[in-house]
Design a protein around this motif. Structure first.
Motif, PDB file in Angstrom:
ATOM      1  N   GLN A   1     -14.836  -5.388  24.593  1.00  0.00           N
ATOM      2  CA  GLN A   1     -15.213  -5.361  26.087  1.00  0.00           C
ATOM      3  C   GLN A   1     -15.371  -3.713  26.611  1.00  0.00           C
ATOM      4  OE1 GLN A   1     -11.739  -6.341  27.388  1.00  0.00           O
ATOM      5  NE2 GLN A   1     -11.553  -8.430  27.261  1.00  0.00           N
ATOM      6  N   SER A   2     -15.440  -2.469  25.080  1.00  0.00           N
ATOM      7  CA  SER A   2     -15.620  -1.096  25.890  1.00  0.00           C
ATOM      8  C   SER A   2     -17.448  -1.829  25.851  1.00  0.00           C
ATOM      9  CB  SER A   2     -14.126  -0.435  24.477  1.00  0.00           C
ATOM     10  OG  SER A   2     -12.840  -0.582  24.834  1.00  0.00           O
ATOM     11  N   VAL A   3     -17.115  -1.633  24.352  1.00  0.00           N
ATOM     12  CA  VAL A   3     -18.872  -1.894  24.091  1.00  0.00           C
ATOM     13  C   VAL A   3     -19.452  -2.354  25.300  1.00  0.00           C
ATOM     14  CG1 VAL A   3     -20.457  -2.463  22.758  1.00  0.00           C
ATOM     15  CG2 VAL A   3     -18.325  -2.451  21.732  1.00  0.00           C
ATOM     16  N   PHE A   4     -18.915  -3.462  25.963  1.00  0.00           N
ATOM     17  CA  PHE A   4     -19.915  -3.681  27.652  1.00  0.00           C
ATOM     18  C   PHE A   4     -19.663  -2.667  28.312  1.00  0.00           C
ATOM     19  CE2 PHE A   4     -20.161  -8.186  25.691  1.00  0.00           C
ATOM     20  CZ  PHE A   4     -20.799  -8.651  25.724  1.00  0.00           C
ATOM     21  N   ALA A   5     -18.855  -1.585  28.093  1.00  0.00           N
ATOM     22  CA  ALA A   5     -18.158  -1.440  29.343  1.00  0.00           C
ATOM     23  C   ALA A   5     -19.628   0.275  29.161  1.00  0.00           C
ATOM     24  CB  ALA A   5     -17.078  -0.731  29.200  1.00  0.00           C
ATOM     25  N   PHE A   6     -19.174   0.806  27.857  1.00  0.00           N
ATOM     26  CA  PHE A   6     -20.476   1.553  27.915  1.00  0.00           C
ATOM     27  C   PHE A   6     -21.763   1.147  27.499  1.00  0.00           C
ATOM     28  CE2 PHE A   6     -16.847   3.620  25.249  1.00  0.00           C
ATOM     29  CZ  PHE A   6     -16.755   4.417  25.709  1.00  0.00           C
ATOM     30  N   SER A   7     -22.116   0.255  27.358  1.00  0.00           N
ATOM     31  CA  SER A   7     -23.450  -0.178  27.123  1.00  0.00           C
ATOM     32  C   SER A   7     -23.851  -0.837  28.717  1.00  0.00           C
ATOM     33  CB  SER A   7     -23.803  -1.467  26.518  1.00  0.00           C
ATOM     34  OG  SER A   7     -23.313  -2.659  26.923  1.00  0.00           O
ATOM     35  N   THR A   8     -23.396  -0.720  29.231  1.00  0.00           N
ATOM     36  CA  THR A   8     -23.716  -1.601  31.016  1.00  0.00           C
ATOM     37  C   THR A   8     -23.439  -0.561  32.153  1.00  0.00           C
ATOM     38  OG1 THR A   8     -21.255  -2.717  31.504  1.00  0.00           O
ATOM     39  CG2 THR A   8     -23.406  -4.074  30.837  1.00  0.00           C
ATOM     40  N   ALA A   9     -22.965   0.920  31.888  1.00  0.00           N
ATOM     41  CA  ALA A   9     -22.762   1.774  32.276  1.00  0.00           C
ATOM     42  C   ALA A   9     -23.964   2.491  33.501  1.00  0.00           C
ATOM     43  CB  ALA A   9     -22.575   2.812  31.868  1.00  0.00           C
ATOM     44  N   SER A  10     -24.121   2.348  34.406  1.00  0.00           N
ATOM     45  CA  SER A  10     -24.666   2.719  35.381  1.00  0.00           C
ATOM     46  C   SER A  10     -24.471   3.336  36.571  1.00  0.00           C
ATOM     47  CB  SER A  10     -25.091   1.162  36.132  1.00  0.00           C
ATOM     48  OG  SER A  10     -25.908   1.423  37.197  1.00  0.00           O
ATOM     49  N   SER A  11     -25.723   3.950  37.496  1.00  0.00           N
ATOM     50  CA  SER A  11     -25.534   4.920  38.658  1.00  0.00           C
ATOM     51  C   SER A  11     -24.980   4.022  39.923  1.00  0.00           C
ATOM     52  CB  SER A  11     -26.565   6.097  38.645  1.00  0.00           C
ATOM     53  OG  SER A  11     -27.791   5.107  39.174  1.00  0.00           O
ATOM     54  N   SER A  12     -25.446   2.560  39.727  1.00  0.00           N
ATOM     55  CA  SER A  12     -25.276   1.779  40.642  1.00  0.00           C
ATOM     56  C   SER A  12     -24.111   0.872  40.294  1.00  0.00           C
ATOM     57  CB  SER A  12     -25.489   1.502  41.347  1.00  0.00           C
ATOM     58  OG  SER A  12     -26.078   0.200  41.785  1.00  0.00           O
ATOM     59  N   LEU A  13     -23.137   1.181  41.287  1.00  0.00           N
ATOM     60  CA  LEU A  13     -21.675   0.493  39.969  1.00  0.00           C
ATOM     61  C   LEU A  13     -21.963  -0.973  40.719  1.00  0.00           C
ATOM     62  CD1 LEU A  13     -18.362   2.337  40.745  1.00  0.00           C
ATOM     63  CD2 LEU A  13     -19.389   1.879  38.492  1.00  0.00           C
ATOM     64  N   THR A  14     -22.923  -1.240  42.215  1.00  0.00           N
ATOM     65  CA  THR A  14     -22.899  -2.959  42.510  1.00  0.00           C
ATOM     66  C   THR A  14     -24.345  -3.513  41.514  1.00  0.00           C
ATOM     67  OG1 THR A  14     -22.896  -1.582  44.911  1.00  0.00           O
ATOM     68  CG2 THR A  14     -24.205  -3.745  44.665  1.00  0.00           C
ATOM     69  N   GLU A  15     -24.787  -2.356  41.778  1.00  0.00           N
ATOM     70  CA  GLU A  15     -25.847  -3.175  40.547  1.00  0.00           C
ATOM     71  C   GLU A  15     -25.378  -3.872  38.729  1.00  0.00           C
ATOM     72  OE1 GLU A  15     -30.203  -2.103  38.185  1.00  0.00           O
ATOM     73  OE2 GLU A  15     -29.977  -1.113  39.823  1.00  0.00           O
ATOM     74  N   GLN A  16     -24.661  -2.536  38.521  1.00  0.00           N
ATOM     75  CA  GLN A  16     -23.361  -3.073  37.610  1.00  0.00           C
ATOM     76  C   GLN A  16     -23.246  -4.281  37.715  1.00  0.00           C
ATOM     77  OE1 GLN A  16     -21.460  -0.204  36.415  1.00  0.00           O
ATOM     78  NE2 GLN A  16     -20.654  -0.954  34.043  1.00  0.00           N
ATOM     79  N   PHE A  17     -22.083  -4.121  38.316  1.00  0.00           N
ATOM     80  CA  PHE A  17     -21.416  -4.647  38.393  1.00  0.00           C
ATOM     81  C   PHE A  17     -22.022  -6.489  38.995  1.00  0.00           C
ATOM     82  CE2 PHE A  17     -18.999  -8.393  41.642  1.00  0.00           C
ATOM     83  CZ  PHE A  17     -17.637  -8.345  41.254  1.00  0.00           C
ATOM     84  N   SER A  18     -23.724  -6.706  39.135  1.00  0.00           N
ATOM     85  CA  SER A  18     -24.079  -7.190  39.821  1.00  0.00           C
ATOM     86  C   SER A  18     -24.723  -8.382  38.250  1.00  0.00           C
ATOM     87  CB  SER A  18     -25.579  -7.927  40.414  1.00  0.00           C
ATOM     88  OG  SER A  18     -25.611  -9.036  40.830  1.00  0.00           O
TER      89      SER A  18
END
Length: 450
Positions: free
Chosen positions: A333-350
């Motif tokens: 999960q930590s790897v996924f958190a790092f790899s999907t980090a984005s300036s837009s939380l909405t886009e990352q969540f989607s």
């Protein structure tokens, strides 16, 4: 007797299902659906029917399953070892993806209290990682402890969401709801499919009872009961709460909110009540993450016990908690958190939600199709076979539609994840063949001895 006491009761398992479904999906749902308009509520018509069909299929599979092995055991009946492995693998990955999305939701509700959490994408990621590891360690106490904690955190959902479903109608404005109905000018068909992914995301967790079958008392009776009770309860609360909130908060304001339930209670009462509700929502997200962390570790244990995953994932401590598996999935999960980090939380969540839905629904389809074989083995009546087959067909058709509605990007990424799964299975398949040959030789030797 000691190990029996550590098992979850049907009430605790029902709460796990409810927490997994309601703990995070619903608290951000109104804001996401408001971006489409109130017409997105039509998606509930499809999702409620489809989800109830899926839940019923899992409930019936739980009745006929003799292994208490959850979805992988169901899939094995129709698709053999490779199907069982793929269900375990995809479900494992989907929960890892979903947990990161849940952690992000929790951080969004905590950010009004701790503004630094939303100051930069890096700060948000650190906050999400903190929650992931906090709930991982909290699960070291075993299934009974998780059940007790979930029984407390569920109130973080029941208080604001169910409360709004009951009293929110006193503030409901039909004119405001009508104004929010279709701001984008969608057709009826587009409205029906506009939020399928979001509404299904809210229902993910209905299978939690089946996946935790090995950790509950009397699984053949309690797994189906918990599955159906949790799903029905969540469906009623979802539909009522998302409808009433769109008649209280102006659509544009709701669509831009990061804490919709805190916003609606602020408008109904005052900012103090709104802050209390936001705290409750943050608690519910944390409880949901706790329940999912337990579920994914239990899924890994079931797969390891069945020989599908490495044996160390099945090792438990004195409290019946698979600690090694919990630590491993925390790292994933930590790897996924790092790899999907984005300036837009909405886009990352989607992105996370869409991919989680696809990788979750594929195991649904494979597991539900195993019910046909299970019913034949149990020699059920033709009436029961026909009834269950029709309901499973509805569940599978809905699941296929949900995959389509998730978008091409999520489907392509899910296929890539599946291909890696087949590669992994290719390396593990010789071990299964060796094991089968050994068992066959043992049977032959026993026969010669007699």
């Amino acid at each position: 007797m000691a190990s029996h006491k550590k098992k979850m009761t049907v009430t605790q398992l029902t709460l796990i299902v409810a927490v997994n479904m309601m703990g995070s999906g619903v608290i951000m749902l109104p804001a996401n659906m408001a971006q489409v308009g109130a017409i997105s509520l039509l998606s509930w018509a499809i999702t409620a029917v489809g989800s109830m069909a899926i839940a019923y299929g899992f409930a019936q599979a739980g009745v006929f399953d003799r292994e208490a092995g959850g979805m992988p055991a169901y899939a094995k009946e129709a698709h053999g070892r490779s199907g069982s492995f793929m269900v375990s693998y995809l479900y494992y990955i989907s929960l890892a993806i979903a947990n990161v999305a849940i952690a992000i939701s929790a951080v969004s509700y905590l950010s009004p209290f701790f503004p630094w959490l939303n100051s930069t994408p890096f700060a948000t990621m650190i906050g999400a990682l903190g929650l992931i590891w906090l709930t991982t360690v909290a699960n070291f106490g075993g299934p009974n402890i998780t059940g007790k904690i979930s029984a407390v955190t569920i109130w973080g959902v029941i208080i604001p969401v169910a409360g709004l479903s009951l009293i929110g109608w006193f503030w409901f404005s039909a004119d405001r709801f009508a104004a929010a109905w279709n701001p984008q000018g969608l057709s009826l068909i587009e409205g029906l499919g506009s939020s399928i992914t979001l509404t299904l995301w809210a229902f993910l967790g209905m299978e939690s009872a089946a996946q935790n079958a090995g950790a509950v008392e009397n699984p053949r009776k309690n797994v189906p009961l918990a599955c159906m009770l949790g799903t029905v309860g969540a469906a009623v609360i979802y539909i009522l709460s998302t409808t009433v909130i769109m008649g209280i908060v102006p659509n544009a304001e709701l669509a831009n909110s990061t804490a919709p339930f805190g916003l609606v209670y602020t408008q109904m009462f005052n900012s103090t009540i709104g802050s209390i509700i936001m705290a409750c929502a943050a608690l519910s997200c944390t409880g949901s993450l706790l329940g999912w962390q337990f579920t994914i570790a239990q899924s890994g244990k079931l797969a390891a016990d069945a020989g599908m995953f490495p044996g160390f994932l099945g090792k438990v401590n004195s409290m019946d908690a698979p600690i090694i598996g919990m630590i491993l999935i925390g790292i994933v999960q930590s790897v996924f958190a790092f790899s999907t980090a984005s300036s837009s939380l909405t886009e990352q969540f989607s992105v996370l939600v869409d991919l989680s839905v696809v990788t979750n629904v594929i195991p649904y389809i494979m597991a539900l199709s195993g019910l046909m074989v299970m019913m034949r083995k149990e020699k059920v009546t033709s009436k029961v076979f026909l009834r269950n087959s029709i309901i499973v067909a509805v569940a599978v058709v809905y699941s296929i539609y949900a995959i389509y509605a998730s978008g091409a990007g999520a489907v392509v990424n899910a296929i890539l994840i599946m291909m890696f799964g087949y590669l992994i299975y290719g390396f593990m398949a010789p071990r299964f063949e060796t094991k089968a040959a050994t068992q066959k030789a043992d049977v032959k030797k026993t026969g010669e001895a007699t």
